[in-house]
Design an enzyme around this catalytic site. Sequence first.
Site, mmCIF file in Angstrom:
data_model
loop_
_atom_site.group_PDB
_atom_site.id
_atom_site.type_symbol
_atom_site.label_atom_id
_atom_site.label_comp_id
_atom_site.label_asym_id
_atom_site.label_seq_id
_atom_site.Cartn_x
_atom_site.Cartn_y
_atom_site.Cartn_z
ATOM 1 N N GLU A 40 41.611 7.125 59.344
ATOM 2 C CA GLU A 40 41.553 5.664 59.349
ATOM 3 C C GLU A 40 41.309 5.140 57.932
ATOM 4 O OE1 GLU A 40 38.383 5.215 62.160
ATOM 5 O OE2 GLU A 40 39.548 6.250 63.705
ATOM 6 N N GLU A 62 39.929 8.427 67.097
ATOM 7 C CA GLU A 62 39.497 9.710 66.542
ATOM 8 C C GLU A 62 40.059 10.894 67.320
ATOM 9 O OE1 GLU A 62 37.514 7.091 67.098
ATOM 10 O OE2 GLU A 62 37.042 6.511 65.031
ATOM 11 N N PHE A 70 32.779 8.399 59.985
ATOM 12 C CA PHE A 70 31.345 8.706 60.022
ATOM 13 C C PHE A 70 31.106 9.687 61.172
ATOM 14 C CE2 PHE A 70 31.453 4.565 58.018
ATOM 15 C CZ PHE A 70 30.457 4.609 57.054
ATOM 16 N N PRO A 76 34.273 10.812 70.014
ATOM 17 C CA PRO A 76 35.490 10.700 70.840
ATOM 18 C C PRO A 76 36.455 11.867 70.616
ATOM 19 C CG PRO A 76 34.985 8.584 69.840
ATOM 20 C CD PRO A 76 34.061 9.608 69.205
ATOM 21 N N HIS A 124 26.000 5.150 61.828
ATOM 22 C CA HIS A 124 26.562 5.532 60.529
ATOM 23 C C HIS A 124 25.682 6.537 59.778
ATOM 24 C CE1 HIS A 124 28.838 1.948 61.463
ATOM 25 N NE2 HIS A 124 29.630 2.140 60.433
#
Lengths: 377, 325
Positions: free
Chosen positions: B29, B60, B83, B89, B129
């Site tokens: 991404e 992901e 992160f 996922p 994060h």
Amino acid sequence: MSSRKPGLGRGLEALIPMASQTTNDAVRETSPDAPKDMFQLIEPDGSVLDRLPVTLEEMRALYADMVEARVFDHKSMAMQRQGRLATYAPFEGQEAAQIGAAAALRPQDWLAATYRDAALNWRAGYPWRLLILGRTGDERGGEVPESVRILPPSITVGGHMIHAVGLAWAEKLKGSDSVALTSFGDGATSEGDFHEAMNFAAVYETPTVFFCQNNGFAISYPVHEQTRSETIAVKAEAYGMPAARVDGNDVAAVLAVVREAVDRARRGEGPSLIEAVTYRLGPHTTSDDPGRYRDEDEGEDWRSKDPLTRIRKLLEKARGWTSEWQEELEKAASAKIEEAVEWAENLAQPEPEDLFDRMFSTPTPSLQEQKKIASDG
Amino acid sequence: MGEVNLAQALNGALDTALGSDSRVVLLGEDIGRTGGVFRITDGLLDTHGGERVFDTPVAESGIVGAAFGMAVAGMRPVAEIQFMGFSYPAYDQVINHVARIRNRSNHRFAAPMVIRVPYGGGIGAAEHHSESTESIYAHIPGIKVVVPSTPRDARGLLLAAIEDPDPVVFLEPIRLYRAVKEDIPDIYYTVDIGPVRVEREGEDITLISWGAMMKETRQAAVRLESEGVSVEVLDVRTLSPLDRGGLADSVEKTGRAVIIHEAPLTGGFGGEIAASIQERCLYSLLSPIVRVTGWDTVFPLKRSETHYLPAVDRIVNAAEKTLEG
């Protein structure tokens, strides 16, 4: 060139140039029971609706393959009952969908299918003996020959669809003309993975064919309860992908539709979704009792649409079938499968060391240590 | 290459990999146009083009699953997850497919791929994060888990990970990206995946850590040395496969060990290391092995971050207590 944004009907048309609007009308007229917008070439009674994509000899070969697949399925069910196979997921009733789809592939194409796709895998090049070996509970069953580009069956539902996107993407980047087909059931279309795979394939225009065998149930949950979409095929529209809905019990129709999707992908025109409408005549797996969630009448109705019966009827009319030939086919198939079973059952048992040796290209020091403990006892 | 920070070393390694192996592709991404949320892929789209560096949809599982397919088909994909807290996922793809295809196919297929995952706290980021859940990756058979803490190792380990015939989860300590600098060779080199690195040699006690916590561990070592303690510092670098022998060698010599990580205590990777050390050199131990870790709490937001992360004081105190034994 196909339309990028087809409606259901237009999607069908886009994928099947040979299926004129007249044919679709003909489908509806001659077969009022057939679900709307389902492409069909051969009716359950064996009558032919339009020009077939195969010669009589080729049709006989497809029929022979379906017979062989069914012999395998029955044999596997029996073996499981005898405790010789681990859980088995039968495909009886879905032979046309699987043999038809596999027949559209070439050896250089990739295939990522499911635990219910033994016939599809076999027809595409996965040897029976390895499929059987896998079901006896042996990882060596996943070691397909070097020339075969079929991933071992995926057991989790839906995780493998994106693999066919990555496989196809790599082939596109390499500039080859290989495509990837992924087969999955109606149940898998509820997984988030379906969305991600469809979207990635559309975004990167990978040569991927999404082949859904809608067999009516996700184990016990009927397809019309799984989704509010009118069909599975219609979902493709949201991804900007063409789709076709085909009678999954009609081997000629499946072959025609998948061939068109595969050719389209090979020409660099991107992915497509095919919904093959079929029915699982048996249980979900050998540990399932379908009597708890569906009635026998439904099964009987689908028995009348048996994919083998309709081709037999067609061939009979064309003087391409005799009961002697049928017997020969079944005998030959049994012998072949017996031989495969014998090979699998007589293969030396795995050694404890094998567990450690196949985790990495070279076992890690930790694994070597554990391997030593395992073999020293 | 001169003096570079860890982020620049990673960027350089990816650039080198793309330049030297046509099978390498990057996907993730925002890694193309913007160069990634941490700019690790900065400039690589311009240098290597849109057939090598792919911005992806926010998915992901799709990123890792597609990379898996590419790897099986002969490419060497390097996927970036923004992160660690967003990696879950994709966990299904990692544990069920990436880590298993070699076993499932008895070597017929493999997934030589790298999943790069920035991890750890200390930068005052939003929820999710700051995760350091390395132990849930180190627990998966069939993948390797690597964590550099220096620019030199970052370049060498990343190139080694890309070369590796098996999948590697490559964890990048976010708070060290721009906090450590060093001169590194401007050539293609690799650092072996596996061996621990003895960063500082000593006789009295072994401090064991990896990734971001190496910073505080180094500071603690300096403090202890100033108090007259001879400290050995180990950078584990590879969590899986773990260099059990390398860990034991050090502790056999010093007789004392403190393990430092920022992940929660329970089920943390320090437990595996402690168990492994006592299995191999219990009778050399002069004192119980101690763990200095994050608490068994959710990683807190900015205002409480310092209450969570093991500070230099905590490490020094634990070491001093160990030395009393």
